[in-house]
Design a protein around this motif. Structure first.
Motif, short mmCIF file in Angstrom:
data_model
loop_
_atom_site.label_atom_id
_atom_site.label_comp_id
_atom_site.label_asym_id
_atom_site.label_seq_id
_atom_site.Cartn_x
_atom_site.Cartn_y
_atom_site.Cartn_z
N ARG A 145 0.82 -1.22 0.00
CA ARG A 145 0.00 0.00 0.00
C ARG A 145 0.85 1.26 0.00
N VAL A 146 1.93 1.31 0.75
CA VAL A 146 2.75 2.53 0.76
C VAL A 146 3.38 2.77 -0.61
N THR A 147 3.62 1.69 -1.35
CA THR A 147 4.12 1.84 -2.72
C THR A 147 3.04 2.40 -3.62
N GLU A 148 1.83 1.91 -3.46
CA GLU A 148 0.71 2.40 -4.27
C GLU A 148 0.41 3.87 -4.01
N LEU A 149 0.72 4.34 -2.81
CA LEU A 149 0.41 5.73 -2.44
C LEU A 149 1.49 6.72 -2.85
N ALA A 150 2.50 6.27 -3.55
CA ALA A 150 3.60 7.15 -3.95
C ALA A 150 3.06 8.43 -4.60
N GLY A 151 3.56 9.56 -4.14
CA GLY A 151 3.13 10.85 -4.65
C GLY A 151 2.08 11.53 -3.79
N GLU A 152 1.47 10.78 -2.86
CA GLU A 152 0.49 11.37 -1.95
C GLU A 152 1.20 11.86 -0.69
N SER A 153 0.43 12.50 0.20
CA SER A 153 1.05 13.15 1.34
C SER A 153 0.20 12.96 2.59
N PHE A 154 0.87 12.67 3.71
CA PHE A 154 0.20 12.50 5.00
C PHE A 154 0.97 13.27 6.06
N ASP A 155 0.22 13.82 7.00
CA ASP A 155 0.84 14.53 8.12
C ASP A 155 1.27 13.57 9.22
N VAL A 156 0.53 12.49 9.37
CA VAL A 156 0.87 11.47 10.37
C VAL A 156 0.78 10.10 9.70
N ILE A 157 1.84 9.34 9.82
CA ILE A 157 1.81 7.92 9.48
C ILE A 157 1.99 7.17 10.79
N TYR A 158 1.07 6.26 11.05
CA TYR A 158 1.01 5.59 12.34
C TYR A 158 1.07 4.08 12.14
N SER A 159 1.82 3.39 12.98
CA SER A 159 1.81 1.94 12.96
C SER A 159 2.01 1.42 14.37
N SER A 160 1.16 0.49 14.77
CA SER A 160 1.18 -0.02 16.13
C SER A 160 1.37 -1.54 16.14
N PHE A 161 2.47 -1.99 16.74
CA PHE A 161 2.78 -3.40 16.92
C PHE A 161 2.66 -4.19 15.62
N ALA A 162 3.22 -3.66 14.56
CA ALA A 162 3.20 -4.33 13.26
C ALA A 162 4.57 -4.39 12.60
N VAL A 163 5.36 -3.34 12.75
CA VAL A 163 6.63 -3.25 12.02
C VAL A 163 7.61 -4.32 12.46
N HIS A 164 7.53 -4.76 13.72
CA HIS A 164 8.48 -5.77 14.20
C HIS A 164 8.29 -7.12 13.51
N HIS A 165 7.21 -7.30 12.78
CA HIS A 165 7.01 -8.54 12.03
C HIS A 165 7.83 -8.58 10.74
#
Length: 231
Positions: free
Chosen positions: A105-125
């Protein structure tokens, strides 16, 4: 059942709900940290938020109700969790949910913009190469002065993954008294097979390489950390 890092929660979100209810992962304290970040962004005006690994939104929905983003996008692989999230987020105008791998999904969103990107207990996977890819993609998606808000488990400096797992699994088996024993063992198998936490210095290095040069440790509750990386 698929043998991947999300299989436990696709099949048994009730386990995670019990963990949240009993505050085993310090969700109450973490929520206050997240609340402070989102309130600051809301005070500056409309903000856009991307939630990677949003799950069923049980934890985040009350915060979003108080500080609603103008745009919210949640991404998760669990259809069951997303169906629950849709109900919890029905009061957030413009909330959109995607059943998608977060790296895709982050690849598909290339060119868009967000003020906050949030991830909870997922990146460690993620494997370390995928963590680097995620940091780079998030840096590219962040608006100026945007923040990547990461809630996750973190190893101590010098602590091996094996040492971390020994300590963490022992804590789960002795502290999670409200969770049935068979579910604890299921959760332990999940952690042992799919958790690859980094040290704080490793995360900071990945973020710096991606162009996220400022790290704030907003909260630390045992191995559970709340980190903010600013573009």
């Amino acid at each position: 059942m698929p043998d991947d890092s999300t299989s436990l929660f696709r099949s048994a979100w009730s386990i995670y709900d019990t963990i949240i209810e009993r505050n085993y992962l310090s969700h109450h304290e973490i929520q206050e940290c997240v609340r402070s970040v989102l309130s600051a962004h809301r005070a500056k005006g409309d903000y856009a938020m991307l939630d990677l690994g949003c799950g069923n939104a049980r934890f985040l929905a009350p915060v979003l109700e108080d500080f609603p983003p103008a745009r919210y996008e949640g991404v998760d692989l669990s259809r069951t969790a997303l169906d629950e999230a849709a109900v919890r987020l029905c009061g957030i105008p413009g909330a959109v949910l995607h059943e998608r791998d977060m790296l895709v999904r982050v690849t598909e969103l290339a060119g868009e913009s967000f003020d906050v990107i949030y991830s909870s207990f997922a990146v460690h996977h993620l494997a370390i190469a995928d963590k680097r890819r995620l940091f780079a993609a998030c840096a590219a998606l962040l608006a100026p002065e945007g923040e990547f808000l990461l809630v996750d488990v973190v190893r101590e400096e010098g602590q091996t993954r094996e040492q971390y797992l020994d300590a963490y699994l022992h804590w789960m088996r002795t502290a999670w008294t409200a969770v049935p024993r068979d579910q604890i063992e299921e959760a332990c198998r999940h952690v042992a097979g799919h958790d690859f936490p980094e040290t704080l210095s490793s995360l900071e290095s990945m973020a710096a390489d991606a162009g996220l040069g400022s790290l704030r440790v907003l909260g630390r509750f045992g191995p559970h950390h709340v980190l903010a990386f600013r573009r």
